[in-house]
Enzyme design. Structure first.
Site, PDB file in Angstrom:
ATOM      1  N   SER A  66       0.794  -1.220   0.000  1.00 22.63           N
ATOM      2  CA  SER A  66       0.000   0.000   0.000  1.00 22.63           C
ATOM      3  C   SER A  66       0.833   1.281   0.000  1.00 22.63           C
ATOM      4  O   SER A  66       1.687   1.475  -0.847  1.00 22.63           O
ATOM      5  CB  SER A  66      -0.949  -0.081   1.195  1.00 22.63           C
ATOM      6  N   ASP A 293      -1.425   1.445  -3.753  1.00 19.15           N
ATOM      7  CA  ASP A 293      -2.251   0.386  -4.352  1.00 19.15           C
ATOM      8  C   ASP A 293      -3.645   0.909  -4.718  1.00 19.15           C
ATOM      9  O   ASP A 293      -4.552   0.132  -5.009  1.00 19.15           O
ATOM     10  CB  ASP A 293      -2.333  -0.859  -3.454  1.00 19.15           C
ATOM     11  N   ASP A 295      -6.142   2.361  -3.109  1.00 18.58           N
ATOM     12  CA  ASP A 295      -7.384   2.208  -2.338  1.00 18.58           C
ATOM     13  C   ASP A 295      -7.635   3.392  -1.394  1.00 18.58           C
ATOM     14  O   ASP A 295      -8.650   3.434  -0.710  1.00 18.58           O
ATOM     15  CB  ASP A 295      -7.444   0.869  -1.583  1.00 18.58           C
ATOM     16  N   GLU A 386     -12.230   6.286   6.508  1.00 13.33           N
ATOM     17  CA  GLU A 386     -11.222   6.644   7.488  1.00 13.33           C
ATOM     18  C   GLU A 386     -10.702   8.020   7.086  1.00 13.33           C
ATOM     19  O   GLU A 386     -10.695   8.368   5.907  1.00 13.33           O
ATOM     20  CB  GLU A 386     -10.067   5.634   7.478  1.00 13.33           C
ATOM     21  N   ALA A 387     -10.217   8.769   8.070  1.00 15.57           N
ATOM     22  CA  ALA A 387      -9.700  10.104   7.779  1.00 15.57           C
ATOM     23  C   ALA A 387      -8.585  10.029   6.728  1.00 15.57           C
ATOM     24  O   ALA A 387      -8.431  10.923   5.900  1.00 15.57           O
ATOM     25  CB  ALA A 387      -9.174  10.742   9.060  1.00 15.57           C
ATOM     26  N   ARG A 511      -3.512   4.739  21.178  1.00 16.42           N
ATOM     27  CA  ARG A 511      -3.766   3.349  20.788  1.00 16.42           C
ATOM     28  C   ARG A 511      -2.490   2.733  20.208  1.00 16.42           C
ATOM     29  O   ARG A 511      -1.672   3.431  19.597  1.00 16.42           O
ATOM     30  CB  ARG A 511      -4.904   3.243  19.764  1.00 16.42           C
ATOM     31  N   SER A 513      -0.398   0.896  17.510  1.00 12.47           N
ATOM     32  CA  SER A 513      -0.530   0.728  16.061  1.00 12.47           C
ATOM     33  C   SER A 513      -0.720  -0.746  15.724  1.00 12.47           C
ATOM     34  O   SER A 513      -0.180  -1.616  16.391  1.00 12.47           O
ATOM     35  CB  SER A 513       0.725   1.254  15.379  1.00 12.47           C
ATOM     36  N   GLY A 514      -1.463  -0.993  14.670  1.00 12.77           N
ATOM     37  CA  GLY A 514      -1.612  -2.364  14.195  1.00 12.77           C
ATOM     38  C   GLY A 514      -0.635  -2.679  13.071  1.00 12.77           C
ATOM     39  O   GLY A 514      -0.591  -3.797  12.569  1.00 12.77           O
ATOM     40  N   THR A 515       0.143  -1.698  12.660  1.00 12.00           N
ATOM     41  CA  THR A 515       1.048  -1.914  11.515  1.00 12.00           C
ATOM     42  C   THR A 515       2.504  -1.560  11.799  1.00 12.00           C
ATOM     43  O   THR A 515       3.368  -1.850  10.999  1.00 12.00           O
ATOM     44  CB  THR A 515       0.602  -1.075  10.293  1.00 12.00           C
TER      45      THR A 515
HETATM   46  C1  16G Z   1      -3.964  -0.346   7.645  1.00  9.97           C
HETATM   47  C2  16G Z   1      -5.431  -0.317   7.351  1.00  9.97           C
HETATM   48  C3  16G Z   1      -5.949   1.095   7.426  1.00  9.97           C
HETATM   49  C4  16G Z   1      -5.637   1.681   8.780  1.00  9.97           C
HETATM   50  C5  16G Z   1      -4.165   1.564   9.095  1.00  9.97           C
HETATM   51  C6  16G Z   1      -3.919   1.934  10.537  1.00  9.97           C
HETATM   52  C7  16G Z   1      -6.709  -1.694   5.819  1.00  9.97           C
HETATM   53  C8  16G Z   1      -6.872  -2.148   4.397  1.00  9.97           C
HETATM   54  N1  16G Z   1      -5.717  -0.840   6.029  1.00  9.97           N
HETATM   55  O1  16G Z   1      -3.253   0.357   6.668  1.00  9.97           O
HETATM   56  O2  16G Z   1      -7.326   1.043   7.221  1.00  9.97           O
HETATM   57  O3  16G Z   1      -6.003   3.024   8.829  1.00  9.97           O
HETATM   58  O4  16G Z   1      -3.750   0.225   8.914  1.00  9.97           O
HETATM   59  O5  16G Z   1      -2.591   1.693  10.867  1.00  9.97           O
HETATM   60  O6  16G Z   1      -7.414  -2.120   6.710  1.00  9.97           O
HETATM   61  P1  16G Z   1      -2.111   1.726  12.370  1.00  9.97           P
HETATM   62  O7  16G Z   1      -2.817   0.634  13.123  1.00  9.97           O
HETATM   63  O8  16G Z   1      -0.643   1.540  12.266  1.00  9.97           O
HETATM   64  O9  16G Z   1      -2.459   3.076  12.912  1.00  9.97           O
HETATM   65 ZN    ZN Z   2      -3.618   1.287   0.165  1.00  6.36          ZN
END
Ligand code: 16G
Ligand code: ZN
Length: 543
Positions: A66, A293, A295, A386-387, A511, A513-515
């Site tokens: 992405s 990507d 989206d 999402e913002a 929070r 992060s999930g990434t």
């Molecule tokens: C991912 C999510 C996005 C979200 C971001 C938050 C999808 C396809 N993508 O990129 O929606 O805003 O994670 O990231 O679900 P964070 O958890 O690191 O803040």
């Molecule tokens: Zn993307």
């Protein structure tokens, strides 16, 4: 037995380095591309098993990271209706990816097949695509080894080549619904452009109250030097004579430029024009940016003094939600027949939430498209954004029926009804789609005869600040209330509450992060200096 040796043989070519832990996160597996080979292999197996479990329905696999840097990559699975992999399976995908040896992998597969009662004899069907990252082809071959290794009946797989994420989602839905009552479209890339363009042309035909004269002559589209480039070029051909799309940042063959100094994430986080756009954009002109990507979508414009103004996902939600209410009224459809609702996350600007809440039901859910998508499914017309610019509008089966059956009592009603039906075709129903959303925005603005400034004036964003904090263990941070409040570490939320209270219009949350391996802090307040100060004070308490 032969199944087992097949898995072991192939798995030996994709062994997991010790010490690495993989996690199917918010958007699948995502990390530095050079660590992903073994994950791709196990994802191939999971995709095949998922198809077997769902009676051989077609499962999608998208290889992309992405908006992340070029050296990253990732992979996510797409379920038969074109939505994200069912959450219960994320754990299995994670378990397989973390198997420490080929034998352990065989054991994990066995456990999974038993627990989920998968009939292995069924054939499996999988399609896959990738973005333009240079690491893509090698990762795809690891994926194919996984597909070959899948136990039981034959696995059939198709390489859909280089595509945007939303086009792959579209293809999965089309292929699975082909010949059924729910048929979604022609299952080809070309079919996708054709579907969007046909709907757009219906909407912008000088008929009803949507006048193509109001559409901009040309629209600059920042393609982030990614896969959105080819998609924008192809879509532009289909739209000739209606709107002129001009792709910018189109270097897909040049190394090191993907998402660099451009793209939707750059615009959102830097809150400024991509440098490449500076010489191109005139005062009073709008443009948009896609991510790597395609989206996510961010709009912006220069005001008459040439000052940059951002129109993010919240602004798109506000624009679009109001539009549906208006069209329904014009078509003679009541709010009782079809309800419009909006889904946001905690990152939505407080001013947008305030604006929307006065007009429609608004719900807040945890970050990540899957959460928004599922919540939006509960409305007849569910708008989610999402913002950061990822979002779409979902129409329930009932909404589609109501629109098909509705009897207009005047030509004006009929025109609005036809416009609503065309919108159900224009908007990608599977996932957020920058190109589809872009056409939607242009339709609404043309309908109203508005430009960036009028759109922007729906509400004024509250000043806000986002900060990342590196902590020892982000797992120690637990949230509730759609990530707006902390339940752990103990006592921290109370301290935050006491602090936030001191700021006019103050709101803040923390929070994990999930990434990324960080904790995120968001703060907003009536005044910019206070929003900044609040964010940094909160960050100090978290650290
Ligand atoms: C991912 C999510 C996005 C979200 C971001 C938050 C999808 C396809 N993508 O990129 O929606 O805003 O994670 O990231 O679900 P964070 O958890 O690191 O803040
Ligand atoms: Zn993307």
């Amino acid at each position: 037995e032969s199944d087992k040796s097949k898995v072991v043989d192939l798995a030996n070519r994709h062994t997991k380095p010790s010490g690495t832990t993989y996690q199917y996160g918010t958007a699948g597996f995502r990390m530095k591309a050079d660590q992903l080979d073994p994950v791709m292999f196990t994802v191939g197996i999971v995709a095949a098993l998922r198809s077997k479990k769902l009676d051989s329905k077609i499962i999608g696999v998208m290889v992309t990271a992405s908006h992340n840097p070029e050296e990253d990559n990732g992979v996510k699975l797409v379920d038969p209706r074109g939505d994200m992999l069912e959450q219960a399976w994320e754990g299995y995908a994670t378990a397989l990816a973390n198997s420490s040896s080929p034998e352990e992998l065989v054991h994990q597969i066995h456990q999974m097949v038993t627990a989920l009662q998968i009939d292995l004899s069924k054939p499996a069907n999988v399609i896959y695509a990738r973005d333009t990252r240079p690491s893509g082809p090698a990762l795809v071959s690891a994926l194919v080894d996984g597909l070959k290794a899948a136990p039981g009946g034959t696995t059939t797989y198709t390489d859909e080549g280089v595509l945007t994420t939303p086009i792959l989602h579209y293809l999965v839905r089309c292929k699975n619904t082909l010949g059924t009552e729910e048929e979604y479209g022609v299952p080809t890339e070309e079919g996708y452009y054709e579907k969007l363009a046909t709907a757009f042309k219906k909407l912008l035909k000088p008929r009803g109250s949507i006048d193509s004269q109001n559409a901009p002559e040309e629209l600059l589209v920042d393609c982030a030097n990614g896969v959105g480039t080819t998609a924008t070029e192809k879509l532009a051909k289909h739209l000739e004579g209606y709107i002129k799309l001009i792709p910018v940042n189109t270097s897909i063959d040049k190394l090191g430029v993907l998402n660099k100094g451009c793209g939707a994430d750059y615009v959102k986080t830097q809150q400024k024009l991509p440098p490449s756009m500076v010489p191109l954009l005139q005062p009073n002109q709008r443009a948009c940016s896609l991510d790597g990507d395609a989206d996510r979508l961010m709009y912006y414009y220069l005001d008459r003094n040439g000052k940059f103004k951002m129109l993010d996902g919240d602004k798109i939600a506000a624009l679009v939600a109001g539009f549906f209410g208006e069209l329904m009224e014009h078509a003679g459809i009541s709010k009782e027949e079809l309800d419009v609702g909006v889904v946001q996350t905690a990152y939505a600007n407080g001013a947008s939430t305030h604006y929307l809440s006065q007009r429609v039901p608004v719900q807040c859910v945890p970050t990540g498209v899957k959460h928004l998508h599922h919540a939006a499914e509960h409305y007849s017309i569910g708008v989610y954004f999402e913002a950061n610019g990822h979002g779409t509008v979902l129409f329930s089966a009932n909404a589609l029926n109501v629109l098909r059956r509705h009897q207009a009592t005047s030509p004006a009603q009929q025109a609005s009804l036809e416009n609503l039906i065309a919108l159900t075709e224009l908007i990608n129903q599977t996932v957020g789609d920058a190109l589809s959303d872009m056409l939607l925005v242009e339709v609404v603005l043309a309908y109203r005869g508005h430009g960036g400034a009028e759109w922007d004036s729906l509400y004024t964003d509250l000043p806000n600040r986002l900060v990342k904090v590196s902590v020892k263990d982000r797992g120690a941070f637990k949230t509730e209330d759609a990530e707006r409040r902390l339940t752990a570490p103990q006592g921290l939320q109370d301290k935050l509450d006491a602090l936030i209270k001191k700021y006019e219009g103050g709101r803040a949350f923390v929070r994990p992060s999930g990434t990324e391996d960080v904790v995120r802090v968001y703060a907003e307040a009536t005044h910019k200096v206070e929003a900044d100060e609040l964010a940094f004070k909160v960050a100090g308490m978290v650290y």
